[in-house]
Design an enzyme around this catalytic site. Structure first.
Site, short mmCIF file in Angstrom:
data_model
loop_
_atom_site.label_atom_id
_atom_site.label_comp_id
_atom_site.label_asym_id
_atom_site.label_seq_id
_atom_site.Cartn_x
_atom_site.Cartn_y
_atom_site.Cartn_z
N CYS A 19 -7.28 5.27 6.25
CA CYS A 19 -5.98 5.27 6.92
C CYS A 19 -5.92 6.39 7.98
CB CYS A 19 -4.87 5.35 5.88
SG CYS A 19 -3.32 4.69 6.51
N HIS A 62 -6.13 1.95 1.47
CA HIS A 62 -6.35 3.10 0.58
C HIS A 62 -7.19 2.67 -0.61
CE1 HIS A 62 -3.52 6.05 2.37
NE2 HIS A 62 -2.98 4.95 2.87
N GLU A 122 -8.57 4.34 -2.74
CA GLU A 122 -8.40 5.27 -3.88
C GLU A 122 -7.18 4.89 -4.73
OE1 GLU A 122 -7.55 5.70 -0.84
OE2 GLU A 122 -5.72 6.88 -0.66
#
Ligand code: GLN
Length: 202
Positions: free
Chosen positions: A79, A177, A179
């Site tokens: 991002c 994202h 994660e």
């Protein structure tokens, strides 16, 4: 043990540390030059690219980081981190700089302000598998050199597909994202695993 740092100036650092630990690498937070010099790879997390840019310069990390990446250090930008890795930014603020690691133009907040955040089922192009991806005020890749490999695309509000995951040598970038996973869901660590493989080979 392979050591992949997480740039910890601003943004969602903790989730990347957890993902890296799950794929079996050491994941120190990086805020200082000595910490940057000690890692085999680095993640630039999501957050706010204008702030990360300013803090990199304030901490004296901007040029050393650009040089390490140019020297082939494996890196993942997600991002805001993708924006930091681009050569060119559309919609940046006056004076916004980037690390110019991947020959591509990214558009900030490309999916529109209304669609602040979305969960999308992507096709991970290297093997055609599905990937559940979380987008938060995400950029997309608007133009790219032919040396850039597109790993996934997503359809924008304009109805057209745009690259949202790319690789250029040892540099990886995702608009989404990787994660983040839904509470209770099994984490999908393929992007972090790919980075760990690059870092253990480098
Ligand atoms: N829009 C933000 C920026 O320009 C990126 C958002 C994010 O990292 N979740 O930096």
């Amino acid at each position: 043990m392979t050591s992949i740092g997480v740039l910890a100036l601003q943004g969602d650092v903790r989730e990347h540390v957890f993902a890296l630990e799950r794929v079996g690498v050491d994941a120190p937070r990086v805020r200082r030059l000595a910490e940057l010099e000690a890692v085999d790879g680095l993640i630039i997390p999501g957050g706010e690219s204008t702030t990360i840019d300013k803090l990199l310069r304030a901490f004296g990390l901007f040029s050393p980081l650009r040089e390490r990446i140019a020297g082939g250090m494996p890196v993942l930008g997600s991002c805001a981190g993708m924006i930091m890795l681009a050569t060119d930014i559309i919609g940046g603020i006056h004076d916004q700089q980037s690390l110019a690691a991947i020959p591509m133009t990214v558009r900030r907040n490309a999916f529109g302000r209304q669609v602040d955040s979305a969960e999308v089922e992507l096709t991970w192009q290297p093997d055609g598998s599905l990937m559940h991806a979380t987008f938060i005020r995400a950029p997309w890749v608007e133009a790219w050199d032919e040396s850039v490999e597109v790993l996934a695309t997503a359809t924008g509000p304009d109805g057209s597909p745009h690259p949202v995951a790319v690789r250029h040598g040892n540099a990886l970038a995702t608009s989404f994202h990787p994660e983040i996973h839904a509470p209770g869901a099994v984490p999908d660590d393929r992007v972090h695993r790919l980075l760990a493989e690059l870092a253990s080979r480098a």
